[in-house]
Design a protein around this motif. Structure first.
Motif, short mmCIF file in Angstrom:
data_model
loop_
_atom_site.label_atom_id
_atom_site.label_comp_id
_atom_site.label_asym_id
_atom_site.label_seq_id
_atom_site.Cartn_x
_atom_site.Cartn_y
_atom_site.Cartn_z
N LEU A 1 0.85 -1.20 0.00
CA LEU A 1 0.00 0.00 0.00
C LEU A 1 0.88 1.25 0.00
CD1 LEU A 1 -2.87 1.11 0.02
CD2 LEU A 1 -2.82 1.03 2.52
N ALA A 2 1.30 1.66 -1.19
CA ALA A 2 2.15 2.85 -1.32
C ALA A 2 1.28 4.09 -1.16
CB ALA A 2 2.84 2.85 -2.68
N LEU B 1 13.91 4.66 -6.16
CA LEU B 1 12.57 5.15 -5.90
C LEU B 1 12.30 4.97 -4.41
CD1 LEU B 1 10.20 6.18 -7.70
CD2 LEU B 1 9.32 3.86 -7.69
N TRP B 2 12.00 6.08 -3.72
CA TRP B 2 11.63 5.99 -2.30
C TRP B 2 10.12 5.82 -2.21
CZ3 TRP B 2 15.16 5.50 1.42
CH2 TRP B 2 16.45 5.98 1.21
N VAL B 3 9.68 4.90 -1.37
CA VAL B 3 8.25 4.62 -1.23
C VAL B 3 7.90 4.49 0.25
CG1 VAL B 3 6.39 3.01 -1.75
CG2 VAL B 3 8.19 3.40 -3.44
N TRP B 4 6.80 5.14 0.63
CA TRP B 4 6.23 4.95 1.95
C TRP B 4 5.13 3.90 1.84
CZ3 TRP B 4 6.48 4.82 6.88
CH2 TRP B 4 5.34 4.79 7.67
N ASP B 5 5.37 2.73 2.44
CA ASP B 5 4.41 1.62 2.40
C ASP B 5 3.62 1.62 3.71
OD1 ASP B 5 3.01 -0.72 2.17
OD2 ASP B 5 4.73 -1.94 1.55
N GLU C 1 0.30 9.41 9.10
CA GLU C 1 -0.40 9.85 7.90
C GLU C 1 0.58 10.65 7.04
OE1 GLU C 1 -3.33 9.41 6.56
OE2 GLU C 1 -4.26 8.19 8.12
N VAL C 2 1.36 9.94 6.24
CA VAL C 2 2.36 10.57 5.38
C VAL C 2 1.70 11.04 4.10
CG1 VAL C 2 4.52 10.23 4.12
CG2 VAL C 2 4.17 9.11 6.33
N THR C 3 1.86 12.32 3.75
CA THR C 3 1.25 12.85 2.54
C THR C 3 2.25 13.04 1.41
OG1 THR C 3 1.55 15.13 3.32
CG2 THR C 3 -0.55 14.05 3.84
N GLU C 4 3.55 13.13 1.74
CA GLU C 4 4.53 13.45 0.70
C GLU C 4 5.92 13.11 1.19
OE1 GLU C 4 5.87 17.45 -1.84
OE2 GLU C 4 4.81 17.64 0.07
N ILE C 5 6.76 12.59 0.28
CA ILE C 5 8.18 12.47 0.54
C ILE C 5 8.93 13.07 -0.64
CG2 ILE C 5 8.15 10.50 2.13
CD1 ILE C 5 8.59 8.64 -0.18
N ARG C 6 10.03 13.76 -0.36
CA ARG C 6 10.83 14.40 -1.41
C ARG C 6 12.30 14.30 -1.06
NH1 ARG C 6 8.65 18.73 -4.33
NH2 ARG C 6 10.69 18.85 -5.33
N GLU C 7 13.13 14.09 -2.07
CA GLU C 7 14.58 14.08 -1.85
C GLU C 7 15.16 15.42 -2.26
OE1 GLU C 7 17.00 10.50 -2.74
OE2 GLU C 7 18.27 11.86 -3.91
N PHE C 8 15.90 16.04 -1.34
CA PHE C 8 16.61 17.28 -1.62
C PHE C 8 18.05 17.12 -1.16
CE2 PHE C 8 12.24 18.79 -0.49
CZ PHE C 8 11.87 19.27 -1.73
N LYS C 9 18.99 17.26 -2.08
CA LYS C 9 20.42 17.25 -1.74
C LYS C 9 20.79 16.07 -0.84
CE LYS C 9 21.53 22.05 -2.62
NZ LYS C 9 22.22 23.27 -2.15
#
Length: 256
Positions: free
Chosen positions: A100-101, A112-116, A148-156
């Protein structure tokens, strides 16, 4: 208090949802059906991609030098497109070993980072081989059974996880927790010059990632501004069904 001045362009779009700049300050915008529009710096529409299976996007990223990344939690699939909105795979790709991504983002080195949400794990996947490289059980690390994770982002080489009712968690490029920022109810992550930015009741706010100092930077044109995205020489203020595009002001570039 500073102001952004008059916008260089305004884009009106029904059911507007996500916004992302590419490295040329072109703007990619999705609507709530998962269609992706491409606009130039002056707000002129250049292209449109409409997927065969429609579903709202949870993530839209154009800041990578080569590809456009989108992810839909509703459809449980991601898609990688070129800069002209041609899909590099005809259909969206599903994620192996993920039940359940709820959030996903593109990282360096074909990761690819995924919150399952099914096992409360942060997973890194080699998307070319569709193989899970590692999995971090965050319920153990954060000592909670509900996120309740809504977003993940990679920065630097750091991964930012947005949990609106708790805060923003920062991980290193191996998925190890570094710290937490107590910023709640942030709609979308925006990173620029070691700061995170957000809109709050008509004001542009920022927090320094080095000092944790929160600043009120500018008065915005509309109190209904929802979130901000910043490109190379442009920034976008997003409100309901409207995007205002401004040149990035010198006082913002001067942030340290």
């Amino acid at each position: 208090m500073a102001k952004l001045g008059a916008p260089q362009a305004e884009i009106l779009l029904d059911n507007l949802d996500l916004v992302s700049f590419d490295t040329q300050d072109q703007l990619f915008i999705s609507n709530t059906f998962g269609d992706i529009y491409l606009f130039n710096q002056g707000g002129k529409q250049l292209n449109l991609f409409s997927p065969s299976r429609q579903g709202r996007l949870s993530q839209l990223e154009a800041a990578w030098t080569v590809n456009i990344f989108s992810f839909s939690a509703d459809l449980q699939e991601y898609r990688i497109l070129d800069r002209f909105l041609n899909p590099l795979a005809e259909d969206g790709s599903t994620l192996s070993e993920v039940n359940l991504a709820k959030a996903a983002t593109l990282g360096n080195n074909n990761v690819l980072w995924v919150w399952d949400e099914s096992d409360l794990s942060l997973k890194s996947i080699d998307y070319r081989r569709n193989l899970v490289i590692q999995s971090q059980p965050l319920n153990l690390i954060l000592n909670t059974d509900h996120l309740e994770v809504t977003e993940i982002r990679e920065f630097k080489n750091r991964l930012f996880m947005n949990v609106p009712d708790t805060g923003i968690f920062i991980f290193d490029n191996q998925g190890n927790l570094m710290r937490k920022i107590n910023l709640k109810n942030i709609p979308r992550l925006c990173y620029y010059r070691e700061h995170l930015f957000w809109c709050d009741q008509g004001k542009l706010m920022a927090i320094s990632l080095s000092t944790n100092e929160i600043s009120t930077l500018a008065q915005l044109e509309s109190s209904e501004s929802v979130y901000i995205q910043i490109g190379q020489e442009r920034l976008a203020i997003v409100s309901k069904d409207k995007v205002r595009i401004y040149p990035t002001p010198t006082w913002l570039k001067a942030l340290r």
